[in-house]
Structure formats: C-alpha cells, structure tokens
Write a protein that holds these residues in place. Structure first.
Motif, PDB file in Angstrom:
ATOM      1  N   ILE A 161      -6.987  -0.990   4.368  1.00 53.77           N
ATOM      2  CA  ILE A 161      -6.788  -2.195   4.493  1.00 53.77           C
ATOM      3  C   ILE A 161      -7.755  -2.928   3.870  1.00 53.77           C
ATOM      4  CG2 ILE A 161      -6.052  -4.055   5.870  1.00 53.77           C
ATOM      5  CD1 ILE A 161      -4.622  -1.992   7.782  1.00 53.77           C
ATOM      6  N   HIS A 219      -1.897   3.082   6.169  1.00 52.16           N
ATOM      7  CA  HIS A 219      -2.506   1.856   6.440  1.00 52.16           C
ATOM      8  C   HIS A 219      -3.815   1.905   7.529  1.00 52.16           C
ATOM      9  CE1 HIS A 219       1.274  -0.485   5.183  1.00 52.16           C
ATOM     10  NE2 HIS A 219       0.837   0.439   4.404  1.00 52.16           N
ATOM     11  N   MET A 223       0.642  -1.096   0.098  1.00 54.08           N
ATOM     12  CA  MET A 223      -0.009   0.107  -0.007  1.00 54.08           C
ATOM     13  C   MET A 223       0.867   1.352  -0.112  1.00 54.08           C
ATOM     14  SD  MET A 223      -3.098  -1.001   2.941  1.00 54.08           S
ATOM     15  CE  MET A 223      -3.524   0.703   2.991  1.00 54.08           C
ATOM     16  N   ASN A 258      -5.442  -3.484  11.951  1.00 51.99           N
ATOM     17  CA  ASN A 258      -5.839  -4.734  11.402  1.00 51.99           C
ATOM     18  C   ASN A 258      -6.984  -5.397  11.908  1.00 51.99           C
ATOM     19  OD1 ASN A 258      -3.675  -4.650   9.277  1.00 51.99           O
ATOM     20  ND2 ASN A 258      -2.380  -5.657  10.659  1.00 51.99           N
TER      21      ASN A 258
END
Length: 389
Positions: A10, A5, A1, A38
């Motif tokens: 994502i 992030h 990427m 994440n």
C-alpha cells in the motif's frame, strides 16, 4: 492493486503516485479506512518524512467505515429476525414468476407493486435500505410468503415480531444512515459536520438504552463507538474551532455534552480538550513560521445545517456570549492572528458576509484580515473525513 494489500505494498503504490506528481512535500493528510494494513502503511509514510505540518492531520480514519463497524457490531445481536426478512424478500425476488404473482397480490390489495432493495450483509446501509423498502409491505409480504410456503417445512414463517424488530431498527438506523450520507460528501468540507453527527449518534445510543429490545445492540455499538471516537479527533475539533459561530468555547461545550451522552470521565474529557487546544495553537505556529510574509489565497465550496449539538451550544451560550474565547493561555505577543480571531465576537446570524452554507467562502473573504489563519483553515477543511463517495 492486483496483489496483496499489505502495508509495504500500500505504501509503495501510494508513494509512486506521490512521486509521479512531485508532491512529496505537499501531503497534509491521507484518508484511509481502519484496516490494520492501512494503519501500518501510515507508519511507513511517517518514517519517510512525507507528512506536512508535523503529521498532525496525516492519518484521517474513514468516518463512514467506523459507522459501518459500529452498526455491524449491533446488528449481530438481531441477525435472526433480519435474516427472516432477508430470506422472504430473496425468495420473492428469486424468480420472475413469483415477482409477477406478488405484483398481482399487491394490486388486489390496491397497492402499487414494489421493487424491493436487496442487501449485502457486509454493508449495513444496504440492510437498512432493504428493511426500509420492505416495511410498507409488511402485511403483504407475510401473507404472500406464509401462504405459498404453508406446506414447506424448510421455510420459517414470518411473524409480527420480525416486522416489529425491523420497524424499531429502521427508526434507529436512520440517524446512522443520514450521518454516513452527509460525511461521505465530496463537494463540501465534511469535517465541519463530523462532531455534530457524532453527537447525533451518541445521543441516539443514550435514548435507546431505555428500550429493552435494543439494549444488547446499544451496548455493543457504544463499546465500538468509544473505541474509535471516545476522544475527539483533531480534524473534527478543528472543524468546530474555525467556525466563527463556535470556536473553542463551543468545542468545550461539545466535548462535555458528548461525554455526558456516552458516560465518559469528565476529567479525561477536560484533559483531552486541553490537548486539542494546544495542538491547534502548535499547528498555527507552524503556519505562522511558514507563511508570515505570504498572503496566498484559498478556494470556496458548500454546505452546513443546524444540528442537535449546535442547538445545545446556542442554548448554553445565549446568556454568556459576550465572554467569547478571549482568555488564551498563550501570551498576546504570540499567535496574534489566531488570538484576534478567537477574541472577536461574530454574530450567529448571516451577516458580516458569513453564510452558514459556505464556510470556505467566509474564510476566503477574510484572507486580508487573517492571511495565515485563513490559509490554514482552507487547507485543513478540504481534508475528507471519509473515503466513501
């Protein structure tokens, strides 16, 4: 990427790949490290109805990243001693002239000139490898460095105490390093080893609690360990249950043994074991409804080896093996295939076409007897427990 992030970014990048391949309905699990973005991205996937089998295995947290967090939390407590050795090695390796002088110094002591590892403080395994490469030359490093910096007050002298700390921590970190190497494998199922490696680490922390030098390190590490692994992950539990040598009986023994090593509540462990058991039956029900009339096949791959945790289980079950895992709370009319697998006694030795090094092959060979369970086992066993290769 090439951009920030964040969780939405994502999610969008991974989703675009999923859509390009047209596999929206075939995503069982995504293995990511523990960055908060994440974890948040996983929520976007769940809200988009991407997860398969009710999202039971959907977010696999990277085991090697957790090991990294555990070790780094402990290494902070001895950073000054490690920093001294890091400075010495960096000083020696900083110029070709010093490297050559040190090589001559080693040869004069009948030693082969070394090539030291250099570390990156944010990656604990590089620190471990640095200390390991330097230890055989502890005396030479100390003499050469202290002699050449004798008149330089900017450089702190290296002492025997620094090397003692390094020696203790190389021995201590070997278990973590071995666990990270095995759990980062890409050509064999890694969930099979996860609980064994988790126990090795927990047992190590218990042992080292008696060593005064590392008590602050162990306390910090255990706190981080319990944060992420205080409860056994469903994926790791499944890796034990689908091993015909172990199954639920072993999972119970492993859960209890882990809790003893970590000093956890026996009540909490019992409750969590019950939760894991019911979740595995629930997952099998999903597969049972989906593939009741479909005898599809799966694929093989390797290895596995006996561990401390495995030996504990074998010792505890020597006299009671015949009892197996036959007592299931579910009625016999439900989950017949799963109950049949759980109630059948398999030899611990390499017979009945079972090999310790290839559990996927064992399940493939059992696909006629367990058409649904073999498919579930092979599907879940290929989920990696680490993003690190």
């Amino acid at each position: 990427m090439d951009y920030s992030h964040t969780a939405p970014n994502i999610f969008q990048v991974i989703m675009s790949v999923i859509q390009d391949y047209g596999i929206q309905n075939r995503i069982m699990s995504i293995t990511l490290d523990n960055a908060s973005a994440n974890s948040k991205a996983i929520e976007y996937f769940i809200n988009s109805n991407i997860p398969d089998i009710a999202g039971k295995f959907f977010h696999a947290r990277c085991a090697c990243h957790i090991i990294n967090l555990i070790v780094k939390s402990g290494l902070k407590k001895v950073e000054s001693q490690i920093a001294n050795i890091r400075e010495v090695l960096g000083w020696i390796m900083a110029s070709n002239q010093r490297i050559a002088e040190f090589a001559r110094f080693c040869k004069s002591n009948n030693l082969k000139p070394p090539k030291f590892q250099t570390d990156m403080p944010v990656r604990w395994n590089s620190t471990y490898l640095m200390l390991k490469s330097a230890l055989p030359y502890a005396l030479e490093n100390t003499s050469f460095y202290n002699l050449n910096t004798a008149n330089d007050t900017q450089h702190e002298k290296l002492t025997e105490s620094d090397w003692y700390v390094a020696k203790v921590f190389v021995d201590f970190l070997t278990v973590f390093y071995d666990a990270a190497v095995e759990l980062s494998g890409v050509y064999y199922p890694t969930s099979l080893f996860s609980l064994h490696k988790l126990y090795d680490i927990a047992y190590l922390l218990k042992q080292y609690r008696e060593i005064e030098l590392v008590v602050p390190v162990v306390v910090a590490m255990q706190e981080k360990y319990i944060k992420y692994w205080g409860k056994i992950h469903l994926l790791y539990a499944f890796g034990i249950v689908v091993d015909p040598r172990f199954r639920f009986k072993a999972l119970k023994v492993f859960s209890t043994t882990l809790s003893e090593a970590l000093g956890l509540s026996e009540t909490d462990v019992t409750e969590h074991f019950g939760t894991l058991k019911s979740q595995i039956f629930e997952i099998f029900s999903i597969y049972e409804n989906r593939y009741r009339h479909n005898n599809d096949t799966a694929r093989p791959t390797p290895p596995q080896q006996q561990s401390k945790l495995m030996r504990i289980f074998l010792n505890k079950t020597t006299t009671s093996r015949a009892s197996g895992s036959s007592s299931q709370s579910q009625s016999q009319s439900q989950h017949m295939e799963l109950n049949k697998y759980l109630s059948t006694e398999y030899s611990i030795t390499d017979n009945d076409d079972f090999t310790i090094n290839d559990l996927l092959k064992w399940w493939q060979n059992k696909r006629n007897r367990f058409p649904i369970l073999s498919r579930l086992a092979c599907d879940v066993l290929v989920i990696p427990v680490s993003t690190v290769s």
